[in-house]
Design a protein around this motif. Structure first.
Motif, mmCIF file in Angstrom:
data_model
loop_
_atom_site.group_PDB
_atom_site.id
_atom_site.type_symbol
_atom_site.label_atom_id
_atom_site.label_comp_id
_atom_site.label_asym_id
_atom_site.label_seq_id
_atom_site.Cartn_x
_atom_site.Cartn_y
_atom_site.Cartn_z
ATOM 1 N N LYS A 1 0.828 -1.209 0.000
ATOM 2 C CA LYS A 1 0.000 0.000 0.000
ATOM 3 C C LYS A 1 0.864 1.260 0.000
ATOM 4 N N CYS A 2 2.040 1.190 0.583
ATOM 5 C CA CYS A 2 2.887 2.371 0.797
ATOM 6 C C CYS A 2 3.188 3.095 -0.514
ATOM 7 N N ILE A 3 3.118 4.435 -0.496
ATOM 8 C CA ILE A 3 3.438 5.233 -1.683
ATOM 9 C C ILE A 3 4.713 6.040 -1.491
ATOM 10 N N GLY A 4 5.411 5.787 -0.393
ATOM 11 C CA GLY A 4 6.718 6.411 -0.207
ATOM 12 C C GLY A 4 6.693 7.903 0.047
ATOM 13 N N ALA A 5 5.641 8.387 0.664
ATOM 14 C CA ALA A 5 5.549 9.821 0.913
ATOM 15 C C ALA A 5 6.388 10.246 2.123
ATOM 16 N N GLY A 6 6.796 9.304 2.932
ATOM 17 C CA GLY A 6 7.737 9.592 4.010
ATOM 18 C C GLY A 6 7.151 10.239 5.253
ATOM 19 N N GLN A 7 5.851 10.338 5.323
ATOM 20 C CA GLN A 7 5.233 10.997 6.481
ATOM 21 C C GLN A 7 5.569 10.259 7.778
ATOM 22 N N CYS A 8 5.648 8.924 7.705
ATOM 23 C CA CYS A 8 5.915 8.131 8.905
ATOM 24 C C CYS A 8 7.324 8.391 9.423
ATOM 25 N N VAL A 9 8.264 8.601 8.506
ATOM 26 C CA VAL A 9 9.654 8.846 8.913
ATOM 27 C C VAL A 9 9.748 10.185 9.652
ATOM 28 N N VAL B 1 -1.466 10.031 9.842
ATOM 29 C CA VAL B 1 -1.139 10.851 8.669
ATOM 30 C C VAL B 1 -0.761 10.029 7.438
ATOM 31 N N CYS B 2 -0.442 8.758 7.597
ATOM 32 C CA CYS B 2 -0.068 7.962 6.419
ATOM 33 C C CYS B 2 -1.187 8.066 5.376
ATOM 34 N N PRO B 3 -0.865 8.575 4.177
ATOM 35 C CA PRO B 3 -1.912 8.809 3.182
ATOM 36 C C PRO B 3 -2.440 7.528 2.552
#
Ligand code: HEM
Ligand code: SF4
Lengths: 405, 64
Positions: free
Chosen positions: B9-17, B54-56
Protein backbone atom coordinates in the motif's frame (compact mmCIF):
# COMPACT_ATOMS: atom_id res chain seq x y z
CA UNK A 1 -43.99 14.81 -8.25
CA UNK A 2 -41.54 17.57 -8.99
CA UNK A 3 -39.27 19.06 -6.45
CA UNK A 4 -37.78 22.51 -6.70
CA UNK A 5 -34.04 22.07 -6.61
CA UNK A 6 -32.05 24.75 -4.90
CA UNK A 7 -29.89 26.62 -7.36
CA UNK A 8 -26.56 24.91 -7.99
CA UNK A 9 -23.79 27.33 -7.00
CA UNK A 10 -20.96 28.16 -9.38
CA UNK A 11 -17.51 26.81 -8.47
CA UNK A 12 -14.84 27.93 -7.78
CA UNK A 13 -16.34 30.58 -5.52
CA UNK A 14 -14.79 33.99 -4.95
CA UNK A 15 -12.77 34.76 -1.83
CA UNK A 16 -13.73 37.68 0.34
CA UNK A 17 -11.31 40.45 -0.66
CA UNK A 18 -11.00 41.50 3.00
CA UNK A 19 -9.87 38.01 4.04
CA UNK A 20 -7.47 37.01 1.27
CA UNK A 21 -5.92 34.25 3.41
CA UNK A 22 -9.24 32.49 3.98
CA UNK A 23 -11.05 30.16 1.58
CA UNK A 24 -14.19 31.53 -0.11
CA UNK A 25 -16.80 32.04 2.66
CA UNK A 26 -19.58 30.00 0.96
CA UNK A 27 -17.44 26.87 1.37
CA UNK A 28 -17.88 27.09 5.13
CA UNK A 29 -21.64 27.22 4.73
CA UNK A 30 -21.65 24.19 2.46
CA UNK A 31 -19.41 22.26 4.86
CA UNK A 32 -21.93 22.97 7.60
CA UNK A 33 -25.22 22.42 5.72
CA UNK A 34 -24.55 20.45 2.56
CA UNK A 35 -21.11 18.82 2.86
CA UNK A 36 -21.62 16.77 -0.31
CA UNK A 37 -23.45 18.85 -2.88
CA UNK A 38 -23.50 19.72 -6.55
CA UNK A 39 -21.67 22.72 -7.96
CA UNK A 40 -21.61 24.14 -11.46
CA UNK A 41 -18.31 24.43 -13.37
CA UNK A 42 -17.16 26.65 -16.26
CA UNK A 43 -18.38 24.06 -18.79
CA UNK A 44 -21.84 23.74 -17.25
CA UNK A 45 -21.12 20.33 -15.69
CA UNK A 46 -22.32 19.73 -12.12
CA UNK A 47 -19.89 17.50 -10.19
CA UNK A 48 -20.06 16.85 -6.45
CA UNK A 49 -18.18 19.13 -4.08
CA UNK A 50 -17.00 17.44 -0.88
CA UNK A 51 -16.03 19.84 1.91
CA UNK A 52 -15.68 17.95 5.22
CA UNK A 53 -12.27 16.72 6.34
CA UNK A 54 -13.34 13.10 6.94
CA UNK A 55 -15.22 12.91 3.63
CA UNK A 56 -12.35 14.50 1.70
CA UNK A 57 -9.90 11.95 3.11
CA UNK A 58 -12.36 9.10 2.40
CA UNK A 59 -12.82 10.17 -1.23
CA UNK A 60 -9.11 10.65 -1.88
CA UNK A 61 -8.26 7.24 -0.36
CA UNK A 62 -11.00 5.34 -2.23
CA UNK A 63 -9.77 3.06 -5.04
CA UNK A 64 -13.19 3.43 -6.71
CA UNK A 65 -12.37 7.09 -7.26
CA UNK A 66 -10.21 7.90 -10.29
CA UNK A 67 -7.71 10.65 -11.15
CA UNK A 68 -7.85 9.82 -14.86
CA UNK A 69 -8.64 13.09 -16.58
CA UNK A 70 -9.33 11.27 -19.85
CA UNK A 71 -12.51 9.70 -18.44
CA UNK A 72 -15.90 11.23 -19.27
CA UNK A 73 -17.35 13.12 -16.34
CA UNK A 74 -13.93 14.26 -15.06
CA UNK A 75 -14.33 17.81 -13.66
CA UNK A 76 -11.62 19.81 -15.44
CA UNK A 77 -10.29 22.83 -13.57
CA UNK A 78 -10.17 25.22 -16.54
CA UNK A 79 -10.69 25.17 -20.32
CA UNK A 80 -6.89 25.29 -20.64
CA UNK A 81 -6.40 22.21 -18.48
CA UNK A 82 -9.12 20.38 -20.41
CA UNK A 83 -7.47 21.25 -23.72
CA UNK A 84 -4.08 19.87 -22.61
CA UNK A 85 -5.64 16.44 -22.16
CA UNK A 86 -4.10 13.81 -24.42
CA UNK A 87 -0.92 15.85 -24.96
CA UNK A 88 0.62 15.28 -21.60
CA UNK A 89 0.00 12.28 -19.40
CA UNK A 90 1.91 11.77 -16.20
CA UNK A 91 1.13 9.70 -13.14
CA UNK A 92 -0.78 12.53 -11.42
CA UNK A 93 -3.64 11.76 -13.84
CA UNK A 94 -3.24 7.97 -13.85
CA UNK A 95 -4.74 5.31 -11.60
CA UNK A 96 -3.00 2.31 -10.09
CA UNK A 97 -1.36 0.11 -11.22
CA UNK A 98 0.06 2.47 -13.91
CA UNK A 99 0.30 5.32 -11.43
CA UNK A 100 2.23 3.21 -8.91
CA UNK A 101 4.56 1.86 -11.57
CA UNK A 102 5.58 5.38 -12.61
CA UNK A 103 5.61 6.90 -9.15
CA UNK A 104 7.83 4.12 -7.80
CA UNK A 105 10.49 5.05 -10.35
CA UNK A 106 10.88 8.29 -8.41
CA UNK A 107 10.15 7.53 -4.77
CA UNK A 108 13.78 6.75 -3.98
CA UNK A 109 14.78 10.22 -5.24
CA UNK A 110 12.47 12.02 -2.82
CA UNK A 111 12.84 10.05 0.41
CA UNK A 112 13.06 11.95 3.65
CA UNK A 113 16.67 10.84 4.07
CA UNK A 114 17.72 12.01 0.59
CA UNK A 115 16.04 15.35 1.04
CA UNK A 116 17.56 15.85 4.49
CA UNK A 117 20.95 15.27 2.87
CA UNK A 118 20.16 18.24 0.59
CA UNK A 119 19.60 20.55 3.56
CA UNK A 120 23.13 22.04 3.56
CA UNK A 121 22.84 22.79 -0.16
CA UNK A 122 19.42 24.41 0.37
CA UNK A 123 20.88 26.43 3.25
CA UNK A 124 23.71 27.58 0.97
CA UNK A 125 21.26 28.74 -1.71
CA UNK A 126 19.07 30.52 0.84
CA UNK A 127 22.06 32.31 2.38
CA UNK A 128 23.34 33.35 -1.04
CA UNK A 129 19.96 34.80 -2.02
CA UNK A 130 19.73 36.73 1.26
CA UNK A 131 23.30 38.04 0.80
CA UNK A 132 22.20 39.39 -2.57
CA UNK A 133 19.08 40.97 -1.06
CA UNK A 134 21.17 42.67 1.64
CA UNK A 135 23.55 44.01 -0.99
CA UNK A 136 20.73 45.22 -3.27
CA UNK A 137 18.14 48.01 -3.25
CA UNK A 138 15.03 48.20 -1.07
CA UNK A 139 12.14 47.58 -1.40
CA UNK A 140 12.48 44.39 -3.38
CA UNK A 141 9.99 41.85 -4.70
CA UNK A 142 10.41 38.79 -2.49
CA UNK A 143 9.07 36.53 -5.26
CA UNK A 144 11.84 37.36 -7.72
CA UNK A 145 14.59 37.87 -5.15
CA UNK A 146 13.96 34.81 -3.01
CA UNK A 147 10.85 32.64 -3.20
CA UNK A 148 11.05 31.67 -6.87
CA UNK A 149 14.83 31.25 -7.31
CA UNK A 150 15.16 28.89 -4.34
CA UNK A 151 12.90 26.01 -5.47
CA UNK A 152 13.76 26.62 -9.12
CA UNK A 153 17.48 26.20 -8.47
CA UNK A 154 16.90 23.09 -6.37
CA UNK A 155 14.57 21.33 -8.81
CA UNK A 156 16.86 22.23 -11.73
CA UNK A 157 19.81 20.60 -9.96
CA UNK A 158 17.79 17.51 -9.05
CA UNK A 159 16.33 17.01 -12.51
CA UNK A 160 19.32 18.18 -14.48
CA UNK A 161 17.54 21.10 -16.17
CA UNK A 162 19.76 24.15 -16.94
CA UNK A 163 18.79 26.98 -14.57
CA UNK A 164 19.82 29.40 -17.32
CA UNK A 165 16.56 28.44 -19.09
CA UNK A 166 14.40 29.60 -16.18
CA UNK A 167 12.78 32.55 -17.91
CA UNK A 168 11.39 30.17 -20.50
CA UNK A 169 10.07 27.52 -18.11
CA UNK A 170 8.80 30.04 -15.55
CA UNK A 171 6.75 31.70 -18.28
CA UNK A 172 5.43 28.42 -19.66
CA UNK A 173 4.53 27.17 -16.17
CA UNK A 174 2.68 30.38 -15.42
CA UNK A 175 0.59 29.95 -18.55
CA UNK A 176 -0.22 26.35 -17.64
CA UNK A 177 -1.51 27.33 -14.21
CA UNK A 178 -3.31 30.52 -15.26
CA UNK A 179 -7.06 30.10 -14.90
CA UNK A 180 -7.75 32.46 -17.79
CA UNK A 181 -5.22 30.95 -20.22
CA UNK A 182 -6.94 30.28 -23.54
CA UNK A 183 -6.94 26.63 -24.63
CA UNK A 184 -4.54 27.61 -27.43
CA UNK A 185 -2.09 29.25 -25.02
CA UNK A 186 -2.25 26.38 -22.52
CA UNK A 187 -1.66 23.83 -25.28
CA UNK A 188 1.13 25.96 -26.76
CA UNK A 189 2.94 26.31 -23.42
CA UNK A 190 2.59 22.58 -22.79
CA UNK A 191 3.93 21.68 -26.22
CA UNK A 192 6.84 24.10 -25.81
CA UNK A 193 7.81 22.58 -22.47
CA UNK A 194 7.45 19.03 -23.77
CA UNK A 195 9.62 19.83 -26.80
CA UNK A 196 12.21 21.44 -24.54
CA UNK A 197 12.28 18.47 -22.17
CA UNK A 198 12.33 16.01 -25.08
CA UNK A 199 15.43 17.75 -26.46
CA UNK A 200 16.98 17.57 -23.03
CA UNK A 201 16.34 13.82 -22.92
CA UNK A 202 18.06 13.47 -26.32
CA UNK A 203 21.07 15.37 -25.02
CA UNK A 204 21.22 13.16 -21.94
CA UNK A 205 20.90 10.10 -24.15
CA UNK A 206 23.93 11.26 -26.15
CA UNK A 207 25.84 12.35 -23.07
CA UNK A 208 24.67 10.72 -19.85
CA UNK A 209 24.38 12.93 -16.74
CA UNK A 210 24.14 12.07 -13.07
CA UNK A 211 20.74 13.59 -12.33
CA UNK A 212 17.13 12.44 -12.28
CA UNK A 213 16.36 12.97 -15.99
CA UNK A 214 19.75 11.54 -16.90
CA UNK A 215 19.04 8.45 -14.83
CA UNK A 216 15.54 8.00 -16.30
CA UNK A 217 17.04 8.33 -19.77
CA UNK A 218 19.69 5.71 -19.04
CA UNK A 219 17.47 3.28 -17.17
CA UNK A 220 14.07 3.70 -18.81
CA UNK A 221 14.56 5.12 -22.31
CA UNK A 222 17.49 2.93 -23.28
CA UNK A 223 15.80 -0.21 -22.01
CA UNK A 224 12.59 0.68 -23.81
CA UNK A 225 10.64 0.78 -20.54
CA UNK A 226 9.56 4.39 -21.12
CA UNK A 227 9.30 6.49 -24.27
CA UNK A 228 10.91 9.88 -24.79
CA UNK A 229 7.44 11.46 -24.60
CA UNK A 230 6.66 9.72 -21.31
CA UNK A 231 9.89 10.94 -19.73
CA UNK A 232 9.22 14.46 -21.00
CA UNK A 233 5.71 14.38 -19.46
CA UNK A 234 7.13 13.17 -16.17
CA UNK A 235 9.79 15.90 -16.31
CA UNK A 236 7.11 18.51 -16.95
CA UNK A 237 5.15 17.41 -13.89
CA UNK A 238 8.24 17.51 -11.67
CA UNK A 239 9.50 20.82 -13.01
CA UNK A 240 6.18 22.67 -12.68
CA UNK A 241 5.11 21.05 -9.39
CA UNK A 242 8.63 21.46 -8.05
CA UNK A 243 8.93 25.22 -8.20
CA UNK A 244 5.53 26.94 -8.40
CA UNK A 245 4.12 25.40 -5.23
CA UNK A 246 7.03 25.96 -2.87
CA UNK A 247 7.59 29.48 -4.22
CA UNK A 248 3.99 30.43 -3.47
CA UNK A 249 4.13 28.91 0.00
CA UNK A 250 7.21 30.95 0.90
CA UNK A 251 5.73 34.20 -0.39
CA UNK A 252 2.18 33.79 0.88
CA UNK A 253 3.43 32.34 4.17
CA UNK A 254 5.60 35.41 4.68
CA UNK A 255 2.68 37.72 3.89
CA UNK A 256 0.52 35.86 6.43
CA UNK A 257 3.20 35.91 9.13
CA UNK A 258 3.96 39.61 8.64
CA UNK A 259 0.30 40.25 9.43
CA UNK A 260 0.64 38.31 12.67
CA UNK A 261 3.88 39.50 14.26
CA UNK A 262 3.28 37.40 17.37
CA UNK A 263 3.35 34.24 15.29
CA UNK A 264 6.37 35.43 13.33
CA UNK A 265 8.25 36.13 16.57
CA UNK A 266 7.42 32.65 17.88
CA UNK A 267 8.86 31.11 14.74
CA UNK A 268 11.95 33.34 14.64
CA UNK A 269 12.85 33.32 18.31
CA UNK A 270 11.96 29.70 19.02
CA UNK A 271 15.50 28.63 18.19
CA UNK A 272 14.16 25.13 17.71
CA UNK A 273 13.90 23.25 14.41
CA UNK A 274 10.77 21.49 15.73
CA UNK A 275 9.02 24.86 16.12
CA UNK A 276 9.88 25.78 12.55
CA UNK A 277 8.80 22.36 11.24
CA UNK A 278 5.49 22.68 13.05
CA UNK A 279 4.98 26.20 11.71
CA UNK A 280 5.47 24.94 8.17
CA UNK A 281 2.72 22.33 8.64
CA UNK A 282 0.36 24.96 10.05
CA UNK A 283 1.08 27.34 7.16
CA UNK A 284 0.42 24.52 4.69
CA UNK A 285 -2.93 23.88 6.39
CA UNK A 286 -3.91 27.50 6.80
CA UNK A 287 -3.05 28.57 3.25
CA UNK A 288 -3.86 25.41 1.20
CA UNK A 289 -2.33 27.03 -1.88
CA UNK A 290 -3.45 24.24 -4.24
CA UNK A 291 -6.85 25.76 -3.76
CA UNK A 292 -9.26 24.59 -6.44
CA UNK A 293 -9.86 21.13 -5.03
CA UNK A 294 -8.51 17.74 -5.99
CA UNK A 295 -10.36 16.59 -9.11
CA UNK A 296 -11.68 13.04 -9.42
CA UNK A 297 -14.36 10.92 -11.10
CA UNK A 298 -16.29 7.98 -9.58
CA UNK A 299 -15.62 4.57 -11.17
CA UNK A 300 -18.49 2.93 -9.29
CA UNK A 301 -21.53 3.98 -7.30
CA UNK A 302 -20.38 5.04 -3.84
CA UNK A 303 -21.69 6.76 -0.77
CA UNK A 304 -19.93 9.80 0.61
CA UNK A 305 -21.24 11.43 3.77
CA UNK A 306 -24.60 9.71 3.25
CA UNK A 307 -24.95 10.93 -0.35
CA UNK A 308 -25.00 8.50 -3.27
CA UNK A 309 -22.51 9.38 -6.00
CA UNK A 310 -23.02 7.47 -9.24
CA UNK A 311 -20.36 5.89 -11.41
CA UNK A 312 -19.19 8.44 -13.97
CA UNK A 313 -19.97 11.50 -11.87
CA UNK A 314 -17.28 14.05 -11.15
CA UNK A 315 -16.04 14.74 -7.62
CA UNK A 316 -14.10 17.71 -6.27
CA UNK A 317 -12.44 17.15 -2.90
CA UNK A 318 -12.15 20.65 -1.43
CA UNK A 319 -8.94 20.36 0.56
CA UNK A 320 -9.07 24.06 1.44
CA UNK A 321 -12.46 23.61 3.14
CA UNK A 322 -11.27 20.38 4.80
CA UNK A 323 -8.23 22.14 6.25
CA UNK A 324 -10.59 24.63 7.93
CA UNK A 325 -13.02 21.99 9.23
CA UNK A 326 -13.64 22.54 12.97
CA UNK A 327 -14.19 18.79 13.19
CA UNK A 328 -10.49 18.28 12.47
CA UNK A 329 -8.85 21.50 13.72
CA UNK A 330 -9.99 23.52 16.74
CA UNK A 331 -10.53 27.21 15.96
CA UNK A 332 -9.61 26.44 12.34
CA UNK A 333 -9.54 30.01 11.02
CA UNK A 334 -6.77 31.04 13.42
CA UNK A 335 -3.16 30.81 12.30
CA UNK A 336 -1.50 29.07 15.24
CA UNK A 337 1.99 27.77 14.50
CA UNK A 338 2.05 25.78 17.74
CA UNK A 339 -1.01 23.65 17.00
CA UNK A 340 -0.87 20.03 15.83
CA UNK A 341 -1.51 20.35 12.11
CA UNK A 342 0.40 17.47 10.56
CA UNK A 343 -2.80 15.72 9.52
CA UNK A 344 -3.69 18.53 7.09
CA UNK A 345 -4.54 17.65 3.49
CA UNK A 346 -2.61 20.47 1.79
CA UNK A 347 -0.44 17.83 0.06
CA UNK A 348 -3.56 15.84 -0.82
CA UNK A 349 -4.31 12.38 0.58
CA UNK A 350 -4.33 8.82 -0.70
CA UNK A 351 -2.00 7.40 -3.31
CA UNK A 352 -1.51 10.75 -5.08
CA UNK A 353 -0.33 12.58 -1.98
CA UNK A 354 2.52 14.86 -2.95
CA UNK A 355 5.67 13.02 -3.95
CA UNK A 356 7.81 16.10 -3.40
CA UNK A 357 6.69 16.81 0.16
CA UNK A 358 9.99 15.87 1.83
CA UNK A 359 11.75 18.30 -0.51
CA UNK A 360 9.14 21.04 -0.05
CA UNK A 361 9.45 20.67 3.74
CA UNK A 362 13.23 21.09 3.72
CA UNK A 363 12.99 24.11 1.41
CA UNK A 364 10.28 25.82 3.46
CA UNK A 365 11.90 25.05 6.81
CA UNK A 366 15.25 26.49 5.75
CA UNK A 367 13.63 29.46 4.01
CA UNK A 368 11.38 30.47 6.92
CA UNK A 369 14.02 29.83 9.58
CA UNK A 370 16.71 31.84 7.80
CA UNK A 371 14.77 34.71 6.22
CA UNK A 372 13.33 36.13 9.44
CA UNK A 373 16.50 35.48 11.43
CA UNK A 374 18.72 37.31 8.96
CA UNK A 375 16.18 40.04 8.14
CA UNK A 376 14.60 40.66 11.55
CA UNK A 377 13.18 43.98 10.34
CA UNK A 378 11.39 42.42 7.37
CA UNK A 379 8.18 44.34 6.58
CA UNK A 380 5.69 44.75 3.76
CA UNK A 381 6.38 47.75 1.55
CA UNK A 382 2.71 47.79 0.47
CA UNK A 383 -0.39 47.35 2.61
CA UNK A 384 -1.89 43.86 2.47
CA UNK A 385 -5.03 45.22 0.77
CA UNK A 386 -2.97 46.32 -2.21
CA UNK A 387 -1.20 42.99 -2.77
CA UNK A 388 -1.98 41.26 -6.08
CA UNK A 389 -3.41 37.97 -4.81
CA UNK A 390 -3.48 35.08 -7.28
CA UNK A 391 -7.23 34.68 -7.64
CA UNK A 392 -6.45 34.04 -11.29
CA UNK A 393 -4.13 31.06 -10.79
CA UNK A 394 -4.64 27.36 -10.08
CA UNK A 395 -2.01 27.67 -7.36
CA UNK A 396 -2.79 30.49 -4.93
CA UNK A 397 -0.31 33.08 -3.72
CA UNK A 398 0.63 36.66 -4.53
CA UNK A 399 2.12 37.73 -7.84
CA UNK A 400 4.49 40.14 -6.12
CA UNK A 401 5.46 40.80 -2.52
CA UNK A 402 7.28 44.11 -2.12
CA UNK A 403 9.28 43.95 1.11
CA UNK A 404 11.80 46.06 2.93
CA UNK A 405 13.81 45.69 6.17
CA UNK B 1 2.70 -1.32 21.40
CA UNK B 2 3.05 -3.18 18.07
CA UNK B 3 3.03 -1.65 14.63
CA UNK B 4 2.31 -3.29 11.31
CA UNK B 5 3.15 -1.95 7.87
CA UNK B 6 1.84 -2.86 4.42
CA UNK B 7 4.57 -2.28 1.83
CA UNK B 8 2.19 -2.88 -1.07
CA UNK B 9 0.00 0.00 0.00
CA UNK B 10 2.89 2.37 0.80
CA UNK B 11 3.44 5.23 -1.68
CA UNK B 12 6.72 6.41 -0.21
CA UNK B 13 5.55 9.82 0.91
CA UNK B 14 7.74 9.59 4.01
CA UNK B 15 5.23 11.00 6.48
CA UNK B 16 5.92 8.13 8.90
CA UNK B 17 9.65 8.85 8.91
CA UNK B 18 8.99 12.46 9.85
CA UNK B 19 6.56 11.39 12.58
CA UNK B 20 8.66 8.59 14.13
CA UNK B 21 12.15 8.31 12.68
CA UNK B 22 13.20 5.80 15.34
CA UNK B 23 10.61 3.32 14.09
CA UNK B 24 10.13 3.87 10.35
CA UNK B 25 12.57 4.29 7.50
CA UNK B 26 12.32 4.24 3.72
CA UNK B 27 14.14 1.60 1.67
CA UNK B 28 17.12 3.08 -0.13
CA UNK B 29 16.24 1.71 -3.58
CA UNK B 30 12.53 2.51 -3.80
CA UNK B 31 11.50 4.73 -0.89
CA UNK B 32 9.05 2.17 0.50
CA UNK B 33 8.52 1.98 4.25
CA UNK B 34 10.48 -0.42 6.45
CA UNK B 35 10.43 -0.98 10.19
CA UNK B 36 13.62 -0.34 12.11
CA UNK B 37 12.34 -2.15 15.20
CA UNK B 38 9.72 -4.80 15.84
CA UNK B 39 8.53 -3.30 19.12
CA UNK B 40 7.87 0.39 19.46
CA UNK B 41 10.46 1.81 21.86
CA UNK B 42 9.38 3.90 24.82
CA UNK B 43 8.98 7.52 23.84
CA UNK B 44 7.98 6.79 20.24
CA UNK B 45 4.36 5.85 20.94
CA UNK B 46 2.88 9.26 20.11
CA UNK B 47 4.92 9.54 16.93
CA UNK B 48 3.79 6.10 15.81
CA UNK B 49 0.14 6.99 16.46
CA UNK B 50 0.66 10.19 14.44
CA UNK B 51 2.20 8.13 11.63
CA UNK B 52 -0.87 5.89 11.55
CA UNK B 53 -3.09 8.96 11.34
CA UNK B 54 -1.14 10.85 8.67
CA UNK B 55 -0.07 7.96 6.42
CA UNK B 56 -1.91 8.81 3.18
CA UNK B 57 -2.07 5.20 2.07
CA UNK B 58 -3.42 3.48 5.16
CA UNK B 59 -0.23 1.43 5.24
CA UNK B 60 0.34 1.64 9.01
CA UNK B 61 -1.70 -0.13 11.67
CA UNK B 62 -0.99 0.20 15.38
CA UNK B 63 -1.91 -2.44 17.96
CA UNK B 64 -1.85 -1.27 21.56
C1 HEM C 1 4.57 23.42 -0.73
C2 HEM C 1 4.75 22.82 -1.81
C3 HEM C 1 3.83 21.81 -2.44
C4 HEM C 1 2.47 21.65 -2.34
C5 HEM C 1 1.49 22.48 -1.51
C6 HEM C 1 2.12 20.51 -3.17
C7 HEM C 1 0.83 20.01 -3.30
C8 HEM C 1 0.51 18.85 -3.96
C9 HEM C 1 -0.81 18.25 -4.00
C10 HEM C 1 -2.05 18.82 -3.34
C11 HEM C 1 -0.73 17.09 -4.72
C12 HEM C 1 -1.85 16.09 -4.93
C13 HEM C 1 -2.40 15.98 -6.30
C14 HEM C 1 -3.66 15.13 -6.38
O1 HEM C 1 -4.17 14.66 -5.37
O2 HEM C 1 -4.19 14.97 -7.48
C15 HEM C 1 0.64 16.98 -5.17
C16 HEM C 1 1.11 15.97 -5.96
C17 HEM C 1 2.39 15.95 -6.49
N1 HEM C 1 3.44 16.81 -6.18
FE1 HEM C 1 3.39 18.34 -4.89
N2 HEM C 1 3.25 20.03 -3.76
C18 HEM C 1 4.32 20.79 -3.34
C19 HEM C 1 5.63 20.63 -3.70
C20 HEM C 1 6.10 19.72 -4.60
C21 HEM C 1 7.49 19.59 -5.00
C22 HEM C 1 8.65 20.43 -4.48
C23 HEM C 1 7.54 18.60 -5.90
C24 HEM C 1 8.83 18.17 -6.54
C25 HEM C 1 9.06 17.29 -7.33
C26 HEM C 1 6.17 18.07 -6.07
C27 HEM C 1 5.79 17.04 -6.91
C28 HEM C 1 4.53 16.44 -6.92
C29 HEM C 1 4.19 15.29 -7.74
C30 HEM C 1 5.11 14.56 -8.69
C31 HEM C 1 2.84 14.99 -7.48
C32 HEM C 1 2.00 13.85 -8.08
C33 HEM C 1 1.92 12.70 -7.14
C34 HEM C 1 1.02 11.57 -7.62
O3 HEM C 1 0.12 11.79 -8.41
O4 HEM C 1 1.25 10.43 -7.16
N3 HEM C 1 5.34 18.79 -5.26
N4 HEM C 1 1.38 18.05 -4.68
S1 SF4 D 1 3.57 7.46 5.56
FE1 SF4 D 1 2.57 5.65 4.69
S2 SF4 D 1 2.80 5.89 2.49
FE2 SF4 D 1 4.24 7.31 3.44
S3 SF4 D 1 6.17 6.19 3.54
FE3 SF4 D 1 5.14 5.87 5.47
S4 SF4 D 1 3.95 4.01 5.18
FE4 SF4 D 1 4.55 4.69 3.16
Amino acid sequence: MTRVLPEVPAYPMARDGRCPFDPPPPLGGLREDAPVSRVRLWDGSTPWLVTRYADVRAVLADPRVSSDSDLPGFPHTTPGVAARRGRVKSFITMDDPDHARHRRLLTSDFTVRRMEALRPRVQGIVDGLIDDMLAGPRPVDLVQAFSLPLPSLVICELLGVPYADRDFFHRASRTIIARDATPEDAVGATDDLLAYLGDLVDRKDAEPTDDLLGRLTAEQLRTGAMSRAEIASMGLLLLVAGHETTANMITLGTAALLREPGQLALLRDGGDPAVVANAVEELLRYLTIVHLGRRRVALADLEVGGVLIRAGEGIIAATDAANRDPGAFADPDALDITRKARHHVAFGYGVHQCLGQPLARVEMQVAFETLYRRLPGLALAEPVERLPFKHDMIIYGVHELPVTW
Amino acid sequence: MKVEIDQDKCIGAGQCVVAAGAVFTQREDDGIVELLVADVPAGSEDGVRDAEMVCPAGAIVVHD
